[in-house]
Design an enzyme around this catalytic site. Structure first.
Site, PDB file in Angstrom:
ATOM      1  CG  PHE A 135      21.441  29.418  45.248  1.00 24.66           C
ATOM      2  CD1 PHE A 135      21.683  29.445  43.920  1.00 24.66           C
ATOM      3  CD2 PHE A 135      21.654  28.246  45.918  1.00 24.66           C
ATOM      4  CE1 PHE A 135      21.606  28.494  43.050  1.00 24.66           C
ATOM      5  CE2 PHE A 135      21.836  27.044  45.060  1.00 24.66           C
ATOM      6  CZ  PHE A 135      21.573  26.940  43.511  1.00 24.66           C
ATOM      7  CG  ASP A 220      17.348  28.070  51.538  1.00 25.61           C
ATOM      8  OD1 ASP A 220      18.013  27.164  52.204  1.00 25.61           O
ATOM      9  OD2 ASP A 220      17.518  28.335  50.297  1.00 25.61           O
ATOM     10  CE  LYS A 249      25.004  23.650  49.421  1.00 27.18           C
ATOM     11  NZ  LYS A 249      24.038  24.503  49.151  1.00 27.18           N
TER      12      LYS A 249
HETATM   13  C1  LIG Z   1      22.903  24.615  47.987  1.00 29.54           C
HETATM   14  C2  LIG Z   1      21.533  25.628  48.230  1.00 29.54           C
HETATM   15  C3  LIG Z   1      20.393  25.169  48.067  1.00 29.54           C
HETATM   16  C4  LIG Z   1      19.920  23.950  46.659  1.00 29.54           C
HETATM   17  O1  LIG Z   1      20.542  22.770  47.567  1.00 29.54           O
HETATM   18  P1  LIG Z   1      20.578  21.519  46.484  1.00 29.54           P
HETATM   19  O2  LIG Z   1      20.827  20.412  47.277  1.00 29.54           O
HETATM   20  O3  LIG Z   1      21.590  21.681  45.501  1.00 29.54           O
HETATM   21  O4  LIG Z   1      19.424  21.341  45.654  1.00 29.54           O
HETATM   22  C5  LIG Z   1      19.236  25.848  48.254  1.00 29.54           C
HETATM   23  N1  LIG Z   1      19.559  26.918  49.240  1.00 29.54           N
HETATM   24  C6  LIG Z   1      20.774  27.214  49.673  1.00 29.54           C
HETATM   25  C7  LIG Z   1      20.792  28.455  50.755  1.00 29.54           C
HETATM   26  C8  LIG Z   1      21.873  26.601  49.229  1.00 29.54           C
HETATM   27  O5  LIG Z   1      23.087  26.822  49.723  1.00 29.54           O
END
Ligand SMILES: *Cc1c(COP(=O)(O)O)cnc(C)c1O
Length: 400
Positions: A135, A220, A249
């Site tokens: 994600f 990420d 986050k």
């Molecule tokens: C939550 C998340 C995102 C997206 O972050 P947003 O601040 O909602 O745009 C991207 N990568 C990972 C691994 C996430 O958990």
């Protein structure tokens, strides 16, 4: 407008239905939150891995209050000291290069994707290999990068330039490399994909593949970063460094903020005009993030997250022995998934009724993300509620 039912009605009338909220929250402190009707919950979502230092940590609150009363915003036409200090701090903790600041995880990943493309552009390389079940966000490029059909459906045509490989399967990554490939992007612990840690062999293999083929290794860290797994960054569980990684986050404890952190080799790829963000690295979010970093250090929360995480996993493992429907407990530090046979959201709903907030990750994983400063007594309380919830769903069947 004080009852949760009134608030929900207004919300549903005027806010687009991109979410399906299950409770109304009006205040929080540490790992407790309250609704307008007086009910208190133990918050083991931490705002989805945002409040790693708990709700309303006094040090973060003070830093934000002071900064907003001093200089709230100044644009990136001018230097601001908080941004410099934060970039220094993040770089020293990780890759010793430079940072770019923005406002969210998706935006940080967009920056990382643009960085990789710009780096590869002279050689005509642009394709990024990402993982199935990953994600990376909800913008067009980041849904194209996300290895889940459900986030892409209905949004064609998506940007091209992404190829998918199987997570924890190095051969599948190798097979996806071609003459267009510029980078491999991976989460050290897949969050939305079901709290799934990467194997060491896989991560080390990806690093070596990237070195051999001249590709960038991108991590990420939006969910698993900032101490959640017991180390500052999830990739630090493996003997390697990525070329760049992203944060968001928990970076600024709820003040919207994202960051791209790069190694020296790719720190000067972006030059004036290549990328920008009006709010990115704004003094308030930088002040919040600097306070978060201080709190994690002062309160020795990395060690605490690791230790408490172990205790929590031990406590949860009892349920694997007790119920055949509880299949596995997995994760790192305080990023924990309880894999169940049925729908995770049903267990989550029962826990909420009992006073514990947690969230699903995929269909079958109950995701538990307590703040890093969670107390043993809170853990015990949570374990009791999870036990009761499981008993309610799976108990009778066990007896028969
Ligand atoms: C939550 C998340 C995102 C997206 O972050 P947003 O601040 O909602 O745009 C991207 N990568 C990972 C691994 C996430 O958990």
């Amino acid at each position: 407008m004080s009852k949760s039912t009134d608030i929900a009605e207004l919300f549903n009338q005027y806010v687009m239905h991109t979410y399906a909220p299950t409770a109304t929250l009006t205040s929080g402190s540490g790992c407790k939150v309250r609704d307008p009707d007086g009910k208190t919950y133990l918050d083991f979502t931490s705002g989805i891995a945002v409040h790693n230092v708990g709700h309303c940590h006094p040090k973060v609150v003070k830093a934000v209050q002071d900064q907003v009363a001093t200089l709230g915003h100044c644009s990136n036409l001018f230097y601001n000291v908080g941004q410099a200090l934060l970039a220094q701090k993040l770089s020293k903790l990780s890759l010793n290069g430079k940072c770019f600041f923005c406002n969210s995880g998706a935006e940080a990943n967009e920056a990382m994707i643009k960085l990789a493309r710009l780096w590869g552009s002279a050689k005509g390389k642009y394709e990024i290999i990402t993982m199935q079940n990953s994600f990376h966000g909800r913008t067009l490029a980041t849904i194209a990068a996300t290895g889940q059909a459900k986030v892409q459906k209905g949004f064609d045509p998506l940007p091209i330039g992404f190829a998918f490989a199987e997570f924890n399967n190095l051969d599948s990554v190798k097979a996806a490399v071609n003459e267009r490939t510029v980078a491999v992007m991976v989460e050290a612990v897949q969050g939305e994909g079901g709290v799934m840690p990467a194997d060491e062999e896989f991560m080390v293999g990806v690093r070596k593949l990237c070195d051999d083929k001249g590709l960038l290794m991108l991590c990420d860290e939006v969910q698993c970063g900032m101490g959640r797994t017991g180390k500052w960054f999830g990739w630090q569980h493996y003997p390697l460094k990525p070329d760049a990684f992203t944060l968001a986050k928990s970076l600024a404890d709820g003040i919207p903020m994202g960051a791209l952190v790069a190694s020296p080799a790719v720190s000067d790829v972006f030059q004036p005009g290549h990328h920008a963000s009006t709010f990115g690295g704004n003094p308030i979010s930088c002040a919040a993030a600097l306070a978060v970093l201080e709190v994690i250090e002062e309160e020795a929360l990395l060690k605490h997250a690791e230790e408490v995480g172990k205790l929590f996993v031990e406590g949860l493992s009892v349920f694997v022995d007790k119920y055949k429907q509880v299949l596995e407990i997995r994760g790192k530090g305080l990023m924990i998934g309880m894999v169940v046979e049925g729908a995770a959201k049903e267990i989550v709903a029962t826990c909420q009724d009992m006073g514990l907030l947690c969230c699903p990750a995929g269909e079958h994983v109950v995701r538990l993300l307590p703040p890093m400063n969670v107390k043993d007594s809170d853990l015990e309380e949570a374990l009791e509620m999870i036990g009761d919830a499981l008993e309610q769903h799976y108990g009778e069947e066990e007896e028969s």
